[in-house]
Design a protein around this motif. Structure first.
Motif, PDB file in Angstrom:
ATOM      1  N   PHE A   1     -26.361 -22.928  57.574  1.00  0.00           N
ATOM      2  CA  PHE A   1     -25.631 -21.661  57.511  1.00  0.00           C
ATOM      3  C   PHE A   1     -26.504 -20.588  56.873  1.00  0.00           C
ATOM      4  O   PHE A   1     -27.426 -20.874  56.112  1.00  0.00           O
ATOM      5  N   ASN A   2     -26.215 -19.352  57.223  1.00  0.00           N
ATOM      6  CA  ASN A   2     -26.848 -18.175  56.629  1.00  0.00           C
ATOM      7  C   ASN A   2     -25.770 -17.103  56.647  1.00  0.00           C
ATOM      8  O   ASN A   2     -25.510 -16.489  57.672  1.00  0.00           O
ATOM      9  N   SER A   3     -25.128 -16.907  55.513  1.00  0.00           N
ATOM     10  CA  SER A   3     -24.002 -15.988  55.426  1.00  0.00           C
ATOM     11  C   SER A   3     -24.116 -15.134  54.174  1.00  0.00           C
ATOM     12  O   SER A   3     -24.181 -15.664  53.064  1.00  0.00           O
ATOM     13  N   ASN A   4     -24.142 -13.846  54.359  1.00  0.00           N
ATOM     14  CA  ASN A   4     -24.207 -12.897  53.236  1.00  0.00           C
ATOM     15  C   ASN A   4     -25.341 -13.210  52.261  1.00  0.00           C
ATOM     16  O   ASN A   4     -25.168 -13.147  51.053  1.00  0.00           O
ATOM     17  N   GLY A   5     -26.479 -13.581  52.788  1.00  0.00           N
ATOM     18  CA  GLY A   5     -27.641 -13.872  51.956  1.00  0.00           C
ATOM     19  C   GLY A   5     -27.687 -15.290  51.416  1.00  0.00           C
ATOM     20  O   GLY A   5     -28.663 -15.681  50.782  1.00  0.00           O
ATOM     21  N   ASN A   6     -26.619 -16.057  51.610  1.00  0.00           N
ATOM     22  CA  ASN A   6     -26.607 -17.460  51.191  1.00  0.00           C
ATOM     23  C   ASN A   6     -27.081 -18.307  52.349  1.00  0.00           C
ATOM     24  O   ASN A   6     -26.538 -18.227  53.444  1.00  0.00           O
ATOM     25  N   LYS A   7     -28.088 -19.133  52.096  1.00  0.00           N
ATOM     26  CA  LYS A   7     -28.644 -20.008  53.125  1.00  0.00           C
ATOM     27  C   LYS A   7     -28.566 -21.446  52.647  1.00  0.00           C
ATOM     28  O   LYS A   7     -28.755 -21.717  51.461  1.00  0.00           O
ATOM     29  N   GLY A   8     -28.293 -22.338  53.592  1.00  0.00           N
ATOM     30  CA  GLY A   8     -28.257 -23.744  53.213  1.00  0.00           C
ATOM     31  C   GLY A   8     -27.701 -24.625  54.297  1.00  0.00           C
ATOM     32  O   GLY A   8     -27.670 -24.265  55.467  1.00  0.00           O
ATOM     33  N   VAL A   9     -27.255 -25.795  53.872  1.00  0.00           N
ATOM     34  CA  VAL A   9     -26.647 -26.783  54.757  1.00  0.00           C
ATOM     35  C   VAL A   9     -25.255 -27.078  54.214  1.00  0.00           C
ATOM     36  O   VAL A   9     -25.077 -27.321  53.022  1.00  0.00           O
ATOM     37  N   ALA A  10     -24.268 -27.021  55.107  1.00  0.00           N
ATOM     38  CA  ALA A  10     -22.880 -27.300  54.751  1.00  0.00           C
ATOM     39  C   ALA A  10     -22.425 -28.563  55.476  1.00  0.00           C
ATOM     40  O   ALA A  10     -23.138 -29.096  56.327  1.00  0.00           O
ATOM     41  N   VAL A  11     -21.210 -29.011  55.140  1.00  0.00           N
ATOM     42  CA  VAL A  11     -20.700 -30.256  55.687  1.00  0.00           C
ATOM     43  C   VAL A  11     -19.333 -30.038  56.327  1.00  0.00           C
ATOM     44  O   VAL A  11     -18.397 -29.584  55.666  1.00  0.00           O
ATOM     45  N   GLY A  12     -19.249 -30.389  57.599  1.00  0.00           N
ATOM     46  CA  GLY A  12     -17.971 -30.349  58.301  1.00  0.00           C
ATOM     47  C   GLY A  12     -17.259 -31.680  58.135  1.00  0.00           C
ATOM     48  O   GLY A  12     -17.869 -32.750  58.215  1.00  0.00           O
ATOM     49  N   LEU A  13     -15.953 -31.606  57.892  1.00  0.00           N
ATOM     50  CA  LEU A  13     -15.127 -32.803  57.742  1.00  0.00           C
ATOM     51  C   LEU A  13     -14.668 -33.264  59.109  1.00  0.00           C
ATOM     52  O   LEU A  13     -14.086 -32.498  59.872  1.00  0.00           O
ATOM     53  N   GLY A  14     -14.961 -34.513  59.426  1.00  0.00           N
ATOM     54  CA  GLY A  14     -14.508 -35.106  60.684  1.00  0.00           C
ATOM     55  C   GLY A  14     -13.227 -35.884  60.458  1.00  0.00           C
ATOM     56  O   GLY A  14     -12.208 -35.314  60.060  1.00  0.00           O
TER      57      GLY A  14
END
Length: 182
Positions: free
Chosen positions: A138-151
């Motif tokens: 993700f790259n949102s409002n200057g925040n960058k990283g890796v997020a986790v979707g719940l399955g």
């Protein structure tokens, strides 16, 4: 043949749910309502930890465009796998890594035989479950990283409730108890 999804992980059998919002979505810190849970992974579950680290690397590779076209240094972005011993003063998190996963859509919640669980009291913060997770950049409002979707969630066994909630049987005595109304 279907292409393997390198960003998807199914946790091991000793992971535990915390801050479980799998039945109804909830707003966290004023954000949009989502289904979510914190997933506690024992530090000795090397197979799950290795799979998560590989999925994080794959999410970074797949998300290079979101990071400005070049692979970022991991130290410069937010990563989802965190150390419960270092970041939480909560006994349940000791000896565990944890991550927070969420989704706009409700997870399917099943038992060990993959039958749907309909009784909402069956799955709670503190029970043990396998969880399907999808990692994404993700790259949102200057925040960058890796997020986790719940399955989806598969309950494996009961565990001590982490919500501090007691049962009616723990709170009350039956009318046949000798000291009732004494």
């Amino acid at each position: 043949m279907a292409k393997a999804n390198k960003t998807r992980v199914i946790t091991g059998r000793n992971t535990r749910l915390s801050y479980f919002h799998g039945w109804e979505p909830a707003s966290i810190n004023g954000g949009p309502e989502r289904y979510s849970t914190s997933v506690l992974i024992p530090k000795d579950d090397k197979e799950t930890i290795d799979a998560i680290n590989k999925a994080i690397d794959a999410a970074i590779e797949e998300g290079i465009a979101k990071f400005g076209g070049k692979k970022p240094n991991k130290a410069a972005i937010k990563l989802p796998l965190r150390d419960g011993d270092a970041e939480r003063e909560d006994e349940a998190y000791k000896g565990h890594y944890f991550l927070n996963a969420n989704s706009k859509t409700a997870p399917q919640i099943v038992d060990k035989s993959i039958n749907p669980i309909l009784d909402r009291d069956e799955v709670y913060s503190g029970c043990y479950a396998r969880v399907s997770l999808n990692f994404y950049a993700f790259n949102s409002n200057g925040n960058k990283g890796v997020a986790v979707g719940l399955g989806n969630i598969q309950k494996i066994r009961d565990g001590e409730s982490l919500g501090g909630r007691s049962t009616a049987a723990e709170d009350f005595q039956t009318e046949t108890d000798d000291d009732f109304l004494n």
